[in-house]
Design an enzyme around this catalytic site. Structure first.
Site, PDB file in Angstrom:
ATOM      1  N   CYS A   3     -30.478   2.697  18.655  1.00 17.08           N
ATOM      2  CA  CYS A   3     -29.985   4.065  18.866  1.00 17.08           C
ATOM      3  C   CYS A   3     -30.946   4.791  19.802  1.00 17.08           C
ATOM      4  O   CYS A   3     -32.140   4.908  19.506  1.00 17.08           O
ATOM      5  CB  CYS A   3     -29.873   4.794  17.531  1.00 17.08           C
ATOM      6  SG  CYS A   3     -29.564   6.558  17.693  1.00 17.08           S
ATOM      7  N   CYS A   6     -32.813   7.729  18.220  1.00 20.56           N
ATOM      8  CA  CYS A   6     -33.872   7.286  17.302  1.00 20.56           C
ATOM      9  C   CYS A   6     -35.098   6.842  18.110  1.00 20.56           C
ATOM     10  O   CYS A   6     -36.245   7.083  17.691  1.00 20.56           O
ATOM     11  CB  CYS A   6     -33.376   6.156  16.412  1.00 20.56           C
ATOM     12  SG  CYS A   6     -32.323   6.720  15.046  1.00 20.56           S
ATOM     13  N   HIS A  45     -31.390   9.384  11.010  1.00 16.09           N
ATOM     14  CA  HIS A  45     -30.164   8.971  11.700  1.00 16.09           C
ATOM     15  C   HIS A  45     -28.930   9.225  10.840  1.00 16.09           C
ATOM     16  O   HIS A  45     -28.815   8.724   9.728  1.00 16.09           O
ATOM     17  CB  HIS A  45     -30.210   7.481  12.085  1.00 16.09           C
ATOM     18  CG  HIS A  45     -28.965   7.067  12.820  1.00 16.09           C
ATOM     19  ND1 HIS A  45     -28.904   6.992  14.189  1.00 16.09           N
ATOM     20  CD2 HIS A  45     -27.721   6.769  12.366  1.00 16.09           C
ATOM     21  CE1 HIS A  45     -27.679   6.654  14.557  1.00 16.09           C
ATOM     22  NE2 HIS A  45     -26.941   6.505  13.465  1.00 16.09           N
ATOM     23  N   ASN A  86     -19.699  16.701  19.694  1.00 19.79           N
ATOM     24  CA  ASN A  86     -18.586  15.768  19.823  1.00 19.79           C
ATOM     25  C   ASN A  86     -18.639  14.787  18.659  1.00 19.79           C
ATOM     26  O   ASN A  86     -19.709  14.250  18.339  1.00 19.79           O
ATOM     27  CB  ASN A  86     -18.676  15.021  21.163  1.00 19.79           C
ATOM     28  CG  ASN A  86     -18.537  15.961  22.348  1.00 19.79           C
ATOM     29  OD1 ASN A  86     -17.673  16.835  22.366  1.00 19.79           O
ATOM     30  ND2 ASN A  86     -19.405  15.811  23.341  1.00 19.79           N
ATOM     31  N   GLY A  92     -15.174  12.093  22.791  1.00 19.43           N
ATOM     32  CA  GLY A  92     -16.116  11.803  23.865  1.00 19.43           C
ATOM     33  C   GLY A  92     -17.549  11.612  23.415  1.00 19.43           C
ATOM     34  O   GLY A  92     -18.461  11.637  24.247  1.00 19.43           O
ATOM     35  N   THR A  94     -20.730   9.813  22.929  1.00 16.65           N
ATOM     36  CA  THR A  94     -21.244   8.581  23.534  1.00 16.65           C
ATOM     37  C   THR A  94     -22.497   8.073  22.838  1.00 16.65           C
ATOM     38  O   THR A  94     -22.806   6.885  22.928  1.00 16.65           O
ATOM     39  CB  THR A  94     -21.552   8.796  25.029  1.00 16.65           C
ATOM     40  OG1 THR A  94     -22.484   9.866  25.164  1.00 16.65           O
ATOM     41  CG2 THR A  94     -20.283   9.118  25.806  1.00 16.65           C
ATOM     42  N   HIS A  99     -25.666  15.124  17.061  1.00 12.15           N
ATOM     43  CA  HIS A  99     -26.397  16.045  17.937  1.00 12.15           C
ATOM     44  C   HIS A  99     -25.552  17.245  18.272  1.00 12.15           C
ATOM     45  O   HIS A  99     -24.324  17.152  18.364  1.00 12.15           O
ATOM     46  CB  HIS A  99     -26.861  15.354  19.225  1.00 12.15           C
ATOM     47  CG  HIS A  99     -25.787  14.656  19.992  1.00 12.15           C
ATOM     48  ND1 HIS A  99     -25.273  13.437  19.619  1.00 12.15           N
ATOM     49  CD2 HIS A  99     -25.119  15.002  21.112  1.00 12.15           C
ATOM     50  CE1 HIS A  99     -24.340  13.071  20.481  1.00 12.15           C
ATOM     51  NE2 HIS A  99     -24.214  14.014  21.392  1.00 12.15           N
ATOM     52  N   HIS A 101     -25.089  19.998  21.284  1.00 14.40           N
ATOM     53  CA  HIS A 101     -25.403  20.429  22.647  1.00 14.40           C
ATOM     54  C   HIS A 101     -25.544  21.952  22.623  1.00 14.40           C
ATOM     55  O   HIS A 101     -24.648  22.642  22.126  1.00 14.40           O
ATOM     56  CB  HIS A 101     -24.252  20.102  23.613  1.00 14.40           C
ATOM     57  CG  HIS A 101     -23.934  18.657  23.763  1.00 14.40           C
ATOM     58  ND1 HIS A 101     -24.340  17.916  24.859  1.00 14.40           N
ATOM     59  CD2 HIS A 101     -23.235  17.799  22.966  1.00 14.40           C
ATOM     60  CE1 HIS A 101     -23.891  16.673  24.735  1.00 14.40           C
ATOM     61  NE2 HIS A 101     -23.214  16.569  23.597  1.00 14.40           N
TER      62      HIS A 101
END
Ligand code: AMP
Ligand code: ZN
Length: 113
Positions: A3, A6, A45, A86, A92, A94, A99, A101
């Site tokens: 990841c 991570c 995680h 997302n 979307g 990825t 997380h 934004h």
């Protein structure tokens, strides 16, 4: 686990860090979509908001506290900014590590709703 976030948290991959606490890390997005584009992640995680469990749900509070602090530190708190997460491939996502934004520093549009 393979990841990328991570690996940023562990220091294996460098990132331009904005804020770090015991529970969260905030760093500048490598492909910024706005003058300010910071990602805020839990150090533990979790795949996405949808994967939060009774054990990991308390991480939401430090993540939200970090949103406010990042907005202050980057000078966008008073001007207005947008927070996006997302969730899943259809949206979307990825990087499959939860997380937020944090986007600002320009007029943001278009609005989805
Ligand atoms: P998402 O598409 O919502 O999963 O967002 C993943 C974000 O991670 C994208 O905006 C990428 O530009 C960003 N990203 C990917 N790799 C890195 C990295 N090594 N450092 C900083 N941001 C990254
Ligand atoms: Zn991860």
């Amino acid at each position: 686990m393979d990841c990328i976030f991570c690996k940023i948290i562990s220091g294996e991959i460098p990132a331009d860090r904005v804020l770090e606490t015991d529970e969260i890390l905030a760093f500048h997005d490598i492909h910024p979509a706005a003058p300010v584009h910071v990602l805020i992640v839990p150090k533990k995680h979790v795949d996405s908001i949808q994967a939060l469990s009774a054990e990991t749900l308390p991480l939401v509070m430090p993540l939200h506290a970090a949103i406010r602090e990042v907005a202050e530190r980057t000078g966008i708190a008073g001007k207005g900014y947008r927070v996006i997460s997302n969730i899943g491939e259809g949206a979307g996502q990825t990087v499959m590590h939860l997380h937020y934004h944090v986007l600002g520093g320009r007029k943001l549009g278009p609005k989805l709703l």
